[in-house]
Structure formats: structure tokens, C-alpha cells
Design a protein around this motif. Structure first.
Motif, PDB file in Angstrom:
ATOM      1  N   MET A  48       0.834  -1.203   0.000  1.00 15.23           N
ATOM      2  CA  MET A  48       0.000   0.000   0.000  1.00 15.23           C
ATOM      3  C   MET A  48       0.864   1.247   0.000  1.00 15.23           C
ATOM      4  SD  MET A  48      -3.063  -1.030   2.646  1.00 15.23           S
ATOM      5  CE  MET A  48      -2.234  -2.250   3.669  1.00 15.23           C
ATOM      6  N   THR A  49       0.420   2.248  -0.737  1.00 16.99           N
ATOM      7  CA  THR A  49       1.098   3.542  -0.772  1.00 16.99           C
ATOM      8  C   THR A  49       0.575   4.419   0.357  1.00 16.99           C
ATOM      9  OG1 THR A  49       1.516   3.462  -3.144  1.00 16.99           O
ATOM     10  CG2 THR A  49       1.456   5.638  -2.120  1.00 16.99           C
ATOM     11  N   GLU A  58      -7.742   1.153   4.379  1.00 17.98           N
ATOM     12  CA  GLU A  58      -8.657   0.010   4.357  1.00 17.98           C
ATOM     13  C   GLU A  58      -7.966  -1.189   3.732  1.00 17.98           C
ATOM     14  OE1 GLU A  58     -13.225  -1.115   2.970  1.00 17.98           O
ATOM     15  OE2 GLU A  58     -12.363   0.851   2.515  1.00 17.98           O
ATOM     16  N   ILE A  59      -8.122  -2.336   4.371  1.00 19.25           N
ATOM     17  CA  ILE A  59      -7.529  -3.579   3.884  1.00 19.25           C
ATOM     18  C   ILE A  59      -8.578  -4.333   3.087  1.00 19.25           C
ATOM     19  CG2 ILE A  59      -6.420  -5.735   4.559  1.00 19.25           C
ATOM     20  CD1 ILE A  59      -5.733  -4.243   7.237  1.00 19.25           C
ATOM     21  N   ASP A  60      -8.274  -4.643   1.853  1.00 15.90           N
ATOM     22  CA  ASP A  60      -9.232  -5.335   1.003  1.00 15.90           C
ATOM     23  C   ASP A  60      -9.249  -6.824   1.324  1.00 15.90           C
ATOM     24  OD1 ASP A  60      -9.896  -3.017  -0.402  1.00 15.90           O
ATOM     25  OD2 ASP A  60      -8.196  -3.284  -1.779  1.00 15.90           O
ATOM     26  N   ILE A 129       4.659   7.953   0.327  1.00 20.84           N
ATOM     27  CA  ILE A 129       5.678   6.909   0.221  1.00 20.84           C
ATOM     28  C   ILE A 129       5.049   5.711  -0.491  1.00 20.84           C
ATOM     29  CG2 ILE A 129       7.292   5.435   1.471  1.00 20.84           C
ATOM     30  CD1 ILE A 129       7.231   7.443   3.731  1.00 20.84           C
ATOM     31  N   PRO A 130       5.439   5.473  -1.736  1.00 24.13           N
ATOM     32  CA  PRO A 130       4.837   4.380  -2.506  1.00 24.13           C
ATOM     33  C   PRO A 130       5.233   3.001  -1.973  1.00 24.13           C
ATOM     34  CG  PRO A 130       5.947   5.987  -3.926  1.00 24.13           C
ATOM     35  CD  PRO A 130       6.389   6.259  -2.526  1.00 24.13           C
ATOM     36  N   ASP A 131       4.302   2.077  -2.099  1.00 24.96           N
ATOM     37  CA  ASP A 131       4.558   0.658  -1.799  1.00 24.96           C
ATOM     38  C   ASP A 131       5.294   0.474  -0.477  1.00 24.96           C
ATOM     39  OD1 ASP A 131       3.399   0.149  -4.247  1.00 24.96           O
ATOM     40  OD2 ASP A 131       5.317   0.033  -5.308  1.00 24.96           O
ATOM     41  N   ALA A 132       4.743   1.049   0.592  1.00 20.30           N
ATOM     42  CA  ALA A 132       5.464   1.072   1.869  1.00 20.30           C
ATOM     43  C   ALA A 132       4.872   0.155   2.930  1.00 20.30           C
ATOM     44  CB  ALA A 132       5.500   2.497   2.412  1.00 20.30           C
ATOM     45  N   LEU A 133       3.610  -0.180   2.835  1.00 20.50           N
ATOM     46  CA  LEU A 133       2.945  -0.924   3.910  1.00 20.50           C
ATOM     47  C   LEU A 133       2.362  -2.227   3.391  1.00 20.50           C
ATOM     48  CD1 LEU A 133       1.713  -1.110   6.810  1.00 20.50           C
ATOM     49  CD2 LEU A 133      -0.255   0.161   5.913  1.00 20.50           C
ATOM     50  N   ARG A 134       2.677  -3.306   4.092  1.00 18.70           N
ATOM     51  CA  ARG A 134       2.068  -4.606   3.809  1.00 18.70           C
ATOM     52  C   ARG A 134       1.601  -5.206   5.128  1.00 18.70           C
ATOM     53  NH1 ARG A 134       2.680  -8.064  -0.539  1.00 18.70           N
ATOM     54  NH2 ARG A 134       4.693  -7.187  -1.158  1.00 18.70           N
TER      55      ARG A 134
END
Length: 215
Positions: A48-49, A58-60, A129-134
């Protein structure tokens, strides 16, 4: 995803003449409870960015028949971050935490979930911050689902059966037996308690090492 009808062959021999809609409802209710208590159904989110001004993300869920029940782990580029409760936030940040922001993910200390399916970083980010959270999350079927996670059929079919039978035998109907409802309810509760460890350990076995082994 496994259809609710896939469980009929497990349930019907032990509750003869139960109507199919009642069987499917019982299977669905048992599946929701089993997934919620054991966290048996797990998934990893896409990256997630992070965006300035966005407090919560929100988590899909994996599909339209599923709902997120719990965030289990969260990672930023620097590594894993720890969860914290609302009470914990108020203790740590006595001057308030809702408006705290930082410029880098290295300064983020915790994540907070005020409800299932939402995650908030504390402090929040003031930069994009792109592509930072998983995250890794547990999920369960929704109340309107027509299918359930495959693992419930492939690995836990008999456990879901017992939960469904506990519900069916509570009905005020000729096919129901209240004494069996108690028995199956106890079995299902035991399954949920025992299977809760499965999701923590996974289904790969770590080799047993002895003192002379090289790691």
C-alpha cells in the motif's frame, strides 16, 4: 472458495431430513465462528502507498464473500511494527496522538486498528511513500456469503460439520435432538481451541536439531 453445498455430505448423515437452506446457514455460521476464533484463513495484502492526510487505510478482503477480522502483522520498509491498543496510545502519547505526523517510515512506531479491516499508523506520515505498507490479516466469510475459504473444506471439514450440527440440533424441528446439540457444541469448541495453534505455526514443520547440527 468452497461452496456451502460442498459440506452437505459431511452434515446430512448426522441430521437426516434437515432442509438444505438450514444446513447451508449452519455451515456458514460455523465457518464464520471457526475462522474468527482460529484465524485459520489468512492472507497478505498488496503493498500500500502511504499518503499525507490519510489517517486510516482500508484492507481489502480476498473476495466479495469475505471480511477482514483481524490485522495480524504489519511491515514497513524498515521491518515489522508493533500493534497498540487505544488505551496504550493514550498512555504513550499523553499530549495526544491523532494529529502526530512524521516524515519517514523509520519514525513510525505502532499501528492501531479501531475496527477490523482498518489500519492506522502512529504517528501518521506527512509525505507520500509508494509501496510502503504490507499487512498479514485474518479473514472470515460474511453473513451473506455463498462460499467459504477452501481450507475449511480441505482441512477442517469435520470441524465445520460439528459446528453446523450443533446449530441444526438446536432447531425446534423433528430432525433436531437437543442432547446432540450440546455434544456437537462441545466438540466444536474444542476444535476451535486446538486449531488456533495451526495458524500460528503454519503447516510446515521445522526440522528437529541436535546439539551437533550446524545451523
Amino acid at each position: 472458495m468452497a461452496a456451502l453445498s460442498d459440506f452437505e455430505r459431511f452434515v446430512l448423515p448426522f441430521c437426516v431430513d434437515a432442509p438444505m437452506p438450514a444446513v447451508h446457514d449452519a455451515v456458514l455460521d460455523a465457518s464464520i465462528e471457526f475462522c474468527t476464533l482460529t484465524r485459520a484463513a489468512r492472507e497478505f495484502s498488496d503493498l500500500m502507498t502511504l499518503v499525507p492526510g490519510v489517517a486510516e487505510y482500508e484492507i481489502d478482503p480476498p473476495d466479495g464473500d469475505s471480511q477482514v477480522t483481524e490485522v495480524l502483522t504489519a511491515w514497513l520498509p524498515e521491518g515489522q511494527i508493533d500493534p497498540i491498543t487505544r488505551v496504550g496510545l493514550d498512555l504513550v502519547y499523553r499530549q495526544g496522538w491523532t494529529d502526530l505526523t512524521v516524515g519517514t517510515t523509520a519514525e513510525v512506531r505502532r499501528y492501531y486498528c479501531r475496527q477490523p479491516g482498518l489500519i492506522r499508523l502512529v504517528p501518521a506520515l506527512s509525505a507520500r511513500i509508494p509501496d510502503a505498507l504490507r499487512v498479514e490479516f485474518a479473514y472470515a466469510p460474511t453473513r451473506t456469503a455463498t462460499s467459504v475459504p477452501d481450507i475449511l473444506l480441505s482441512t477442517y471439514a469435520e470441524k465445520i460439520r460439528d459446528g453446523a450440527l450443533a446449530r441444526l440440533h438446536q432447531h425446534a424441528a423433528p430432525y433436531a435432538d437437543p442432547q446432540r446439540a450440546v455434544l456437537y457444541g462441545q466438540l466444536f469448541d474444542r476444535h476451535c481451541a486446538m486449531r488456533a495453534d495451526d495458524s500460528q505455526h503454519g503447516f510446515a514443520h521445522q526440522p528437529l536439531r541436535t546439539g551437533g547440527d550446524e545451523f
